[in-house]
Write a protein that holds these residues in place. Structure first.
Motif, PDB file in Angstrom:
ATOM      1  N   UNK A   1       0.813  -1.215   0.000  1.00 43.02           N
ATOM      2  CA  UNK A   1       0.000   0.000   0.000  1.00 43.02           C
ATOM      3  C   UNK A   1       0.850   1.270   0.000  1.00 43.02           C
ATOM      4  N   UNK A   2       2.190   1.127   0.154  1.00 44.60           N
ATOM      5  CA  UNK A   2       3.030   2.299   0.345  1.00 44.60           C
ATOM      6  C   UNK A   2       4.224   2.382  -0.611  1.00 44.60           C
ATOM      7  N   UNK A   3       4.541   1.302  -1.325  1.00 45.14           N
ATOM      8  CA  UNK A   3       5.723   1.343  -2.187  1.00 45.14           C
ATOM      9  C   UNK A   3       5.712   0.181  -3.169  1.00 45.14           C
ATOM     10  N   UNK A   4       6.704   0.160  -4.049  1.00 41.95           N
ATOM     11  CA  UNK A   4       6.835  -0.893  -5.046  1.00 41.95           C
ATOM     12  C   UNK A   4       7.491  -2.133  -4.464  1.00 41.95           C
ATOM     13  N   UNK A   5       8.427  -1.939  -3.539  1.00 42.50           N
ATOM     14  CA  UNK A   5       9.208  -3.035  -2.972  1.00 42.50           C
ATOM     15  C   UNK A   5       9.517  -2.713  -1.520  1.00 42.50           C
TER      16      UNK A   5
ATOM     17  N   UNK B   1      19.157  -7.624  -4.931  1.00 39.21           N
ATOM     18  CA  UNK B   1      18.235  -8.291  -4.009  1.00 39.21           C
ATOM     19  C   UNK B   1      18.734  -9.679  -3.609  1.00 39.21           C
ATOM     20  N   UNK B   2      19.280 -10.418  -4.561  1.00 32.77           N
ATOM     21  CA  UNK B   2      19.747 -11.779  -4.289  1.00 32.77           C
ATOM     22  C   UNK B   2      21.233 -11.934  -4.618  1.00 32.77           C
ATOM     23  N   UNK B   3      21.983 -10.860  -4.452  1.00 32.00           N
ATOM     24  CA  UNK B   3      23.409 -10.888  -4.775  1.00 32.00           C
ATOM     25  C   UNK B   3      24.203 -10.216  -3.658  1.00 32.00           C
ATOM     26  N   UNK B   4      25.265 -10.891  -3.218  1.00 32.42           N
ATOM     27  CA  UNK B   4      26.235 -10.241  -2.345  1.00 32.42           C
ATOM     28  C   UNK B   4      27.624 -10.538  -2.903  1.00 32.42           C
ATOM     29  N   UNK B   5      28.654 -10.254  -2.131  1.00 29.26           N
ATOM     30  CA  UNK B   5      29.997 -10.427  -2.639  1.00 29.26           C
ATOM     31  C   UNK B   5      30.321 -11.844  -3.047  1.00 29.26           C
ATOM     32  N   UNK B   6      29.710 -12.836  -2.394  1.00 28.96           N
ATOM     33  CA  UNK B   6      30.001 -14.225  -2.708  1.00 28.96           C
ATOM     34  C   UNK B   6      29.463 -14.633  -4.073  1.00 28.96           C
ATOM     35  N   UNK B   7      28.409 -13.979  -4.534  1.00 27.71           N
ATOM     36  CA  UNK B   7      27.771 -14.363  -5.797  1.00 27.71           C
ATOM     37  C   UNK B   7      28.012 -13.364  -6.920  1.00 27.71           C
ATOM     38  N   UNK B   8      28.646 -12.246  -6.606  1.00 30.27           N
ATOM     39  CA  UNK B   8      28.706 -11.126  -7.538  1.00 30.27           C
ATOM     40  C   UNK B   8      29.359 -11.487  -8.864  1.00 30.27           C
ATOM     41  N   UNK B   9      30.559 -12.049  -8.823  1.00 30.65           N
ATOM     42  CA  UNK B   9      31.331 -12.240 -10.057  1.00 30.65           C
ATOM     43  C   UNK B   9      30.587 -13.080 -11.082  1.00 30.65           C
ATOM     44  N   UNK B  10      30.046 -14.205 -10.646  1.00 31.93           N
ATOM     45  CA  UNK B  10      29.396 -15.111 -11.595  1.00 31.93           C
ATOM     46  C   UNK B  10      28.109 -14.525 -12.154  1.00 31.93           C
ATOM     47  N   UNK B  11      27.443 -13.668 -11.388  1.00 32.59           N
ATOM     48  CA  UNK B  11      26.221 -13.041 -11.912  1.00 32.59           C
ATOM     49  C   UNK B  11      26.552 -11.988 -12.974  1.00 32.59           C
ATOM     50  N   UNK B  12      27.683 -11.316 -12.796  1.00 31.14           N
ATOM     51  CA  UNK B  12      28.029 -10.208 -13.695  1.00 31.14           C
ATOM     52  C   UNK B  12      28.826 -10.683 -14.905  1.00 31.14           C
ATOM     53  N   UNK B  13      29.802 -11.540 -14.658  1.00 31.02           N
ATOM     54  CA  UNK B  13      30.746 -11.933 -15.705  1.00 31.02           C
ATOM     55  C   UNK B  13      30.531 -13.377 -16.138  1.00 31.02           C
ATOM     56  N   UNK B  14      30.611 -13.674 -17.426  1.00 28.55           N
ATOM     57  CA  UNK B  14      31.082 -12.812 -18.513  1.00 28.55           C
ATOM     58  C   UNK B  14      29.983 -12.061 -19.270  1.00 28.55           C
ATOM     59  N   UNK B  15      28.752 -11.999 -18.725  1.00 33.28           N
ATOM     60  CA  UNK B  15      27.696 -11.313 -19.478  1.00 33.28           C
ATOM     61  C   UNK B  15      28.037  -9.840 -19.690  1.00 33.28           C
ATOM     62  N   UNK B  16      28.648  -9.208 -18.669  1.00 36.29           N
ATOM     63  CA  UNK B  16      29.020  -7.802 -18.833  1.00 36.29           C
ATOM     64  C   UNK B  16      30.117  -7.634 -19.879  1.00 36.29           C
TER      65      UNK B  16
ATOM     66  N   UNK C   1      10.140   5.283  -9.766  1.00 37.11           N
ATOM     67  CA  UNK C   1       9.173   4.572  -8.934  1.00 37.11           C
ATOM     68  C   UNK C   1       8.661   5.377  -7.741  1.00 37.11           C
ATOM     69  N   UNK C   2       8.427   6.662  -7.958  1.00 34.32           N
ATOM     70  CA  UNK C   2       7.738   7.446  -6.926  1.00 34.32           C
ATOM     71  C   UNK C   2       6.311   6.912  -6.814  1.00 34.32           C
ATOM     72  N   UNK C   3       5.923   6.575  -5.594  1.00 30.45           N
ATOM     73  CA  UNK C   3       4.634   5.922  -5.331  1.00 30.45           C
ATOM     74  C   UNK C   3       3.695   6.969  -4.742  1.00 30.45           C
ATOM     75  N   UNK C   4       2.804   7.476  -5.577  1.00 30.29           N
ATOM     76  CA  UNK C   4       1.944   8.569  -5.132  1.00 30.29           C
ATOM     77  C   UNK C   4       1.085   8.178  -3.931  1.00 30.29           C
ATOM     78  N   UNK C   5       0.757   6.891  -3.804  1.00 24.11           N
ATOM     79  CA  UNK C   5      -0.074   6.452  -2.669  1.00 24.11           C
ATOM     80  C   UNK C   5       0.619   6.697  -1.341  1.00 24.11           C
ATOM     81  N   UNK C   6       1.952   6.668  -1.321  1.00 22.65           N
ATOM     82  CA  UNK C   6       2.686   6.955  -0.084  1.00 22.65           C
ATOM     83  C   UNK C   6       2.417   8.394   0.351  1.00 22.65           C
ATOM     84  N   UNK C   7       2.655   9.344  -0.545  1.00 24.67           N
ATOM     85  CA  UNK C   7       2.381  10.738  -0.209  1.00 24.67           C
ATOM     86  C   UNK C   7       0.898  10.945   0.105  1.00 24.67           C
ATOM     87  N   UNK C   8       0.046  10.248  -0.601  1.00 27.97           N
ATOM     88  CA  UNK C   8      -1.398  10.403  -0.419  1.00 27.97           C
ATOM     89  C   UNK C   8      -1.866   9.900   0.940  1.00 27.97           C
TER      90      UNK C   8
END
Length: 484
Positions: A227-231, A417-432, A271-278
């Motif tokens: 009711x207040x945000x996207x995530x 959201x589902x990435x930290x330092x332990x998973x970073x390299x394989x998620x990014x490389x070699x796609x980047x 992603x400004x959520x107008x319902x929050x201000x409202x």
């Protein structure tokens, strides 16, 4: 000096740090010529270079000539790619004759890292910058803050990190920030800092009432979050509180002191959520006192006014009006709205829509400069959460940008959201790395032709300590073209 050291380190890594010397060993002489002493790194920097390799007797001479030191750095990276190791113990082989004239297709070749959802230690950021430099990516888009956490330390507003960081250890000190900027620039990479606002601003902003400043943000950590945000968790800056802008100004003043003068800054704005201000009695009462209702047009006006005042504080902190400001595409950047609030001379819009969305071309027609983060190809977090589809390296490579001068370039986005330092390299490389070739040379050929080059680049990254994901079974690598 940094580029020379990286070049020598790449040769050593190619043979596992144990290259043999043979009787027929040839000497490699590398000559660098740089036309300009300028160290300016921006969208106008000339990153072109030429490379000539010639073998004469027992000597191989490589001549790198570039307009700037950054171009020379790219030339050395290319020269390193002409070297291969063979045998045990390893011996280095390289091309005896080569001529290369090279320049980037786009001046902005970026990778976004999100350090707010999950904290990434400085060592992970440095390792990523090194991999970017090896692939000729030149912008680290640092999405540093969000509603989950605020890890940036600020001398004038220490409450932000004190209340917003996950722990005292999970912060970036002023020294950390300045050191990352220096480290990246020495490798030809700019750091584009993003402090998201007015949405995606919750934890870190909740201390205002206790210090007599009133609510700096509203909807912070409210439930039910839908009711207040996207995530979750929720949080949005409070446009009704005039003290908010002074806090923003102090924050900007701290941050600008750690970045080169005139550097581009990213103000978020999605992603400004107008319902929050409202749902905030303070915001609604303030709007009513000004004769505003609760329509979308009224909330757009409030948002536009917030952005104008935030920009005024930024300019006051910078001491000039020259910094380009990047903002995400949003309701505020729709073709029928954007010209009311965002100047095309000052703002660059980063669109995060799908490849076939008409928004980028509509904004180009209005005269806006763009950075494209193609959502259905270059969002590297997709496929790991929600109902999103995983975008493999072929999807990354085969997505092309419009050939228009208004398009500064593009970015891959590694939301955490589902990435930290332990998973970073394989998620990014070699796609980047696939993105890097797309943005550097923008080849007309399909991804199948690029696959052998990407396999080789992936191996180079692994030798440099980057835990890049595998692309295919080793059999396919050794039998080129047989697995298509």
């Amino acid at each position: 000096m940094v580029a020379r050291g990286r070049f020598l380190a790449s040769l050593e890594a190619a043979c596992g740090g144990n290259c043999s010397l043979a009787a027929d060993t040839a000497a490699l002489v590398v000559r660098l010529a740089v036309d300009s002493p300028s160290l300016a790194l921006d969208w106008a920097t000339d990153e072109s270079y030429s490379l000539q390799v010639a073998a004469r007797g027992s000597q191989v001479t490589a001549q790198v000539r570039a307009a700037t030191g950054f171009g020379a750095r790219h030339g050395l990276e290319t020269l390193a790619q002409l070297v291969a190791a063979t045998g045990r113990p390893a011996r280095l082989l390289m091309a005896g004759e080569a001529r290369v004239a090279d320049r980037p297709a786009f001046p902005h070749r970026g990778l976004l890292l999100d350090t707010a959802r999950n904290f990434l230690p400085l060592a992970d950021l440095r390792r990523t910058v090194g991999a970017m430099a090896a692939c000729k990516l030149n912008v680290l888009h640092w999405h540093a803050t969000d509603s989950q956490s605020f890890p940036l330390e600020s001398e004038h507003v220490p409450q932000l990190a004190r209340h917003g960081a996950y722990s005292a250890r999970e912060t970036y000190s002023a020294r950390d920030q300045a050191e990352l900027v220096r480290y990246a620039r020495a490798r030809g990479v700019r750091v584009l800092l993003e402090v998201d606002a007015p949405s995606h601003a919750g934890n870190g902003w909740q201390w205002g009432p206790a210090e007599g400043l009133g609510a700096l943000a509203v909807c912070v950590n409210r439930q039910p979050w839908r009711s207040f945000c996207i995530q979750p968790p929720c949080g949005q800056l409070n446009p009704a509180n005039p003290r908010l802008y002074g806090v923003l100004g102090e924050l900007y003043r701290d941050l600008l002191g750690r970045w080169p003068a005139g550097e581009v800054f990213h103000m978020g704005g999605d992603e400004v959520f107008f319902a929050c201000w409202n749902k905030s009695a303070e915001v609604v009462g303030w709007m009513e006192s000004r004769g505003l209702g609760r329509s979308q047009a009224d909330f757009l006006q409030v948002w536009g006014e917030f952005q104008e005042r935030a920009l005024q504080e930024f300019d006051k902190a910078a001491g000039h009006l020259n910094n380009s400001i990047v903002m995400w595409s949003s309701q505020l950047t729709q073709p029928g709205v954007i010209q009311n609030y965002l100047s095309k001379e000052r703002y660059v819009i980063e669109t995060w829509v799908e490849a076939d969305d008409p928004l980028p071309r509509a904004l180009m027609a209005l005269g806006y400069r763009l950075i494209l983060a193609v959502k259905d190809a270059w969002y590297l977090d997709h496929g790991f959460w929600g109902r999103t589809r995983y975008h493999d390296w072929r999807a990354v490579y085969d997505t092309r940008l419009p050939g228009d001068r208004a398009v500064l370039g593009g970015e891959a986005a590694m939301w955490s959201e589902l990435v930290d330092g332990a998973a970073l390299d394989a998620r990014v490389w070699p796609r980047a790395a696939a993105l890097a070739e797309r943005l550097w040379s923008d080849p007309a050929e399909p991804s199948a032709r690029a696959e052998p080059r990407l396999h080789a680049q992936r191996e180079r990254l692994v030798r440099r300590g980057v835990r890049a994901d595998a692309l295919a079974p080793a059999w396919c690598v050794h039998n080129e073209g047989e697995c298509r």
